[in-house]
Design a protein around this motif. Structure first.
Motif, PDB file in Angstrom:
ATOM      1  N   ALA A 104       0.818  -1.212   0.000  1.00 27.46           N
ATOM      2  CA  ALA A 104       0.000   0.000   0.000  1.00 27.46           C
ATOM      3  C   ALA A 104       0.853   1.263   0.000  1.00 27.46           C
ATOM      4  N   MET A 105       2.042   1.171   0.550  1.00 28.03           N
ATOM      5  CA  MET A 105       2.928   2.332   0.646  1.00 28.03           C
ATOM      6  C   MET A 105       3.730   2.551  -0.629  1.00 28.03           C
ATOM      7  N   VAL A 106       3.893   1.487  -1.440  1.00 33.13           N
ATOM      8  CA  VAL A 106       4.790   1.571  -2.589  1.00 33.13           C
ATOM      9  C   VAL A 106       4.056   1.559  -3.938  1.00 33.13           C
ATOM     10  N   LEU A 107       3.188   0.564  -4.156  1.00 30.99           N
ATOM     11  CA  LEU A 107       2.625   0.358  -5.492  1.00 30.99           C
ATOM     12  C   LEU A 107       1.846   1.550  -6.055  1.00 30.99           C
ATOM     13  N   PRO A 108       1.061   2.266  -5.262  1.00 31.90           N
ATOM     14  CA  PRO A 108       0.292   3.371  -5.848  1.00 31.90           C
ATOM     15  C   PRO A 108       1.119   4.606  -6.217  1.00 31.90           C
ATOM     16  N   TYR A 109       2.416   4.596  -5.926  1.00 33.41           N
ATOM     17  CA  TYR A 109       3.252   5.782  -6.126  1.00 33.41           C
ATOM     18  C   TYR A 109       4.383   5.460  -7.104  1.00 33.41           C
ATOM     19  N   THR A 142      -2.872   8.364 -16.116  1.00 35.09           N
ATOM     20  CA  THR A 142      -1.466   7.965 -16.159  1.00 35.09           C
ATOM     21  C   THR A 142      -1.274   6.665 -15.402  1.00 35.09           C
ATOM     22  N   GLY A 143      -1.881   6.562 -14.226  1.00 33.95           N
ATOM     23  CA  GLY A 143      -1.796   5.347 -13.439  1.00 33.95           C
ATOM     24  C   GLY A 143      -0.571   5.313 -12.544  1.00 33.95           C
ATOM     25  N   CYS A 144      -0.314   4.128 -11.982  1.00 44.03           N
ATOM     26  CA  CYS A 144       0.796   4.004 -11.032  1.00 44.03           C
ATOM     27  C   CYS A 144       1.804   2.951 -11.465  1.00 44.03           C
ATOM     28  N   ALA A 145       1.390   1.694 -11.553  1.00 38.95           N
ATOM     29  CA  ALA A 145       2.333   0.637 -11.929  1.00 38.95           C
ATOM     30  C   ALA A 145       2.625   0.631 -13.424  1.00 38.95           C
ATOM     31  N   VAL A 166      -5.210  15.077 -22.802  1.00 40.65           N
ATOM     32  CA  VAL A 166      -4.720  15.838 -21.665  1.00 40.65           C
ATOM     33  C   VAL A 166      -4.263  14.877 -20.571  1.00 40.65           C
ATOM     34  N   VAL A 167      -3.066  15.133 -20.044  1.00 42.91           N
ATOM     35  CA  VAL A 167      -2.597  14.439 -18.839  1.00 42.91           C
ATOM     36  C   VAL A 167      -2.786  15.423 -17.691  1.00 42.91           C
ATOM     37  N   PRO A 168      -3.822  15.238 -16.866  1.00 41.72           N
ATOM     38  CA  PRO A 168      -4.165  16.264 -15.877  1.00 41.72           C
ATOM     39  C   PRO A 168      -3.140  16.371 -14.747  1.00 41.72           C
ATOM     40  N   GLU A 169      -3.004  17.570 -14.253  1.00 39.48           N
ATOM     41  CA  GLU A 169      -2.195  17.817 -13.064  1.00 39.48           C
ATOM     42  C   GLU A 169      -2.941  17.268 -11.854  1.00 39.48           C
ATOM     43  N   GLY A 170      -2.240  16.506 -11.014  1.00 42.30           N
ATOM     44  CA  GLY A 170      -2.818  16.080  -9.736  1.00 42.30           C
ATOM     45  C   GLY A 170      -3.461  14.718  -9.721  1.00 42.30           C
ATOM     46  N   GLU A 171      -3.603  14.052 -10.877  1.00 41.37           N
ATOM     47  CA  GLU A 171      -4.201  12.716 -10.825  1.00 41.37           C
ATOM     48  C   GLU A 171      -3.139  11.681 -10.474  1.00 41.37           C
ATOM     49  N   GLY A 172      -3.596  10.531  -9.975  1.00 48.01           N
ATOM     50  CA  GLY A 172      -2.650   9.504  -9.549  1.00 48.01           C
ATOM     51  C   GLY A 172      -3.291   8.136  -9.602  1.00 48.01           C
ATOM     52  N   CYS A 173      -2.865   7.238  -8.742  1.00 44.81           N
ATOM     53  CA  CYS A 173      -3.404   5.883  -8.698  1.00 44.81           C
ATOM     54  C   CYS A 173      -4.924   5.917  -8.553  1.00 44.81           C
ATOM     55  N   CYS A 174      -5.593   5.029  -9.260  1.00 45.19           N
ATOM     56  CA  CYS A 174      -7.061   5.017  -9.229  1.00 45.19           C
ATOM     57  C   CYS A 174      -7.611   4.572  -7.883  1.00 45.19           C
ATOM     58  N   GLY A 175      -6.784   3.894  -7.082  1.00 42.34           N
ATOM     59  CA  GLY A 175      -7.235   3.414  -5.783  1.00 42.34           C
ATOM     60  C   GLY A 175      -7.605   1.943  -5.747  1.00 42.34           C
ATOM     61  N   ALA A 176      -7.546   1.270  -6.906  1.00 45.49           N
ATOM     62  CA  ALA A 176      -7.976  -0.129  -6.965  1.00 45.49           C
ATOM     63  C   ALA A 176      -7.132  -1.027  -6.071  1.00 45.49           C
ATOM     64  N   LEU A 177      -5.825  -0.802  -6.050  1.00 46.83           N
ATOM     65  CA  LEU A 177      -4.939  -1.683  -5.296  1.00 46.83           C
ATOM     66  C   LEU A 177      -5.276  -1.692  -3.804  1.00 46.83           C
ATOM     67  N   VAL A 178      -5.454  -0.513  -3.232  1.00 48.41           N
ATOM     68  CA  VAL A 178      -5.787  -0.456  -1.793  1.00 48.41           C
ATOM     69  C   VAL A 178      -7.254  -0.794  -1.552  1.00 48.41           C
TER      70      VAL A 178
END
Length: 444
Positions: free
Chosen positions: A121-126, A193-196, A220-232
């Motif tokens: 949870a600490m690594v994969l989404p980032y 963009t996603g995470c992994a 567009v690649v938006p500013e501020g988006e990140g992992c979708c949250g599926a992993l956690v």
């Protein structure tokens, strides 16, 4: 199914929703025939019907999760094949989601399990942390057999074995910004963009952006988006998943309000299933319910979106036999079954379906780390069925499946959009074998 919840219990929205889902189950057992864990293990408690009994008993009695419940819930891949099969419309996805969140709140896992889950949870989404961890994994790989032999450490061994030998450079396409359409502009979309994925296979989103730009779509690649949250989310970490969802909803809402969006494009089907569920996940949040529903309504898998557009004439001749692996999150989670294969056929590929295509490959987010033995059995079964079709390559639309299947076969596994980008004038995928025409030319 008859239920016996009290009015006090039903005051909890999660319990109330679960009770409605449980009542739809008629014990028919159709789900057992398509459940990968039941097919593999033969245990009723490792079928959807068996898990439904466990969840009902746990929730009705307000009992904290115990080892038996956790063991069988953890073995669920969330592939949702049971949802496709169920004649009664049981919403198993949201039931298992609630059960996992309940387990997270009421069950104290053994220390090694807590450490590994916390690490994931600490690594994969980032992406930055994930990239650093892959470099560290290359150093730790020789210790995988040792970890496999230690109690509770098999997931760590699986983690090391899954790490790629080579790590691609960071892609500029992952940076926030806009990629202009060429020619007459036909649309404007945002891309996750996603995470992994951008760490393991940055070429997937690169191919997506190039292809969309060439056919007239601004990306567009938006500013501020990140992992979708599926992993956690699938680990029961509800608060972390909702925080990820809110962050992305904010990022995409800014784009919707400033220039508009025709769609939010997702190239990893596991992410797509979760993003399309943001409206449900945030339905109880008055500040986000409407915004999340709007985002979910715009979410599209890349093949789902391309199928709505008129594609140009193919530039590069294909003539290759492709076995299409339909990710569970694609066929069961999003009900996208026709579009990817239709696009590949229109592009000139000979497309085949593998036997038992409804069964999971064993990837399932972090499942191939947390349940490595079952995951490996499912992978080997999947690979055997694919190889029976004798393809030149395998196409898939989910990074987890691509990584999982590639670990069990020498046949190239390539994302569907990378193949389409190449056919319509883009970069040739590195693992793509020669076409039949190219092989003849080489021989001459």
């Amino acid at each position: 199914m008859q239920t016996n919840f009290t009015a006090e219990q039903l005051a909890n929205p999660g319990v109330a929703e679960s009770e409605q889902i449980l009542r739809k189950c008629v014990h028919c057992g159709f789900c057992t025939a398509t459940c990968p864990t039941y097919v593999t293990l033969g245990n009723e408690l490792d079928s959807p019907r068996g898990r439904i009994y466990l969840i009902k008993d746990m929730l009705e009695n307000d009992r904290p999760a115990d080892k038996q419940v956790v063991t069988h819930i953890d073995r669920c891949l969330s592939c949702l094949a049971c949802v496709t099969t169920c004649p009664s419309g049981v919403d198993y996805m949201h039931l298992i989601d609630h059960a996992r969140a309940y387990i997270e709140k009421t069950y104290k896992r053994p220390l090694p399990d807590r450490i590994i889950r916390g690490l994931l949870a600490m690594v994969l989404p980032y992406p930055a942390r994930f990239r650093a961890s892959l470099y560290a994994a290359r150093l730790g790989r020789p210790f995988a057999p040792l970890f496999r032999a230690l109690p509770g450490m098999k997931p760590l061994a699986a983690m090391l074995e899954l790490a790629p030998a080579a790590i691609p450079d960071k892609s500029g396409f992952a940076e926030p910004g806009a990629h202009a359409a060429k020619g007459n502009k036909r649309g404007r979309v945002a891309i996750l963009t996603g995470c992994a994925q951008p760490v393991l296979k940055p070429g997937i989103n690169e191919a997506t952006i190039r292809l969309l730009n060439r056919i007239g779509v601004e990306v567009v690649v938006p500013e501020g988006e990140g992992c979708c949250g599926a992993l956690v989310h699938h680990m029961g970490r509800e608060d972390d998943a909702l925080s990820a969802a809110r962050r992305n909803v904010d990022a995409w809402t800014r784009q919707i309000d400033n220039g508009g969006l025709d769609a939010i494009i997702i190239t990893a089907s596991g992410c797509g299933t979760t993003i399309k569920d943001y409206g449900h996940m945030l339905r109880l949040d008055p500040a986000y319910a409407d915004k999340a529903a709007r985002v979910s309504a715009l979410a599209r898998d890349i093949t789902e979106y391309l199928a709505t557009l008129e594609m140009p004439e193919p530039v590069n001749g294909a003539g290759l036999v492709v076995t299409y692996h339909s990710a569970c999150s694609m066929q069961h989670g999003q009900k996208i079954t026709v579009q990817p294969k239709a696009l590949l056929k229109a592009a000139g590929f000979v497309v085949k379906d593998p036997p038992e295509g409804h069964l999971c490959c064993g990837s399932a987010g972090t499942y191939n780390i947390m349940q490595p033995e079952i995951a490996r059995t499912l992978r080997d079964r999947k690979v055997k069925n694919i190889e029976r079709t004798r393809p030149d390559l395998i196409a898939a639309g989910n990074i987890g499946c691509i990584t999982q299947i590639a670990g069990g076969t020498g046949i190239p596994v390539i994302h569907t959009v990378e193949l389409l980008d190449w056919v319509y004038g883009g970069v040739r995928p590195a693992d793509l074998p020669d076409t039949k025409a190219e092989a003849v030319q080489a021989a001459e």
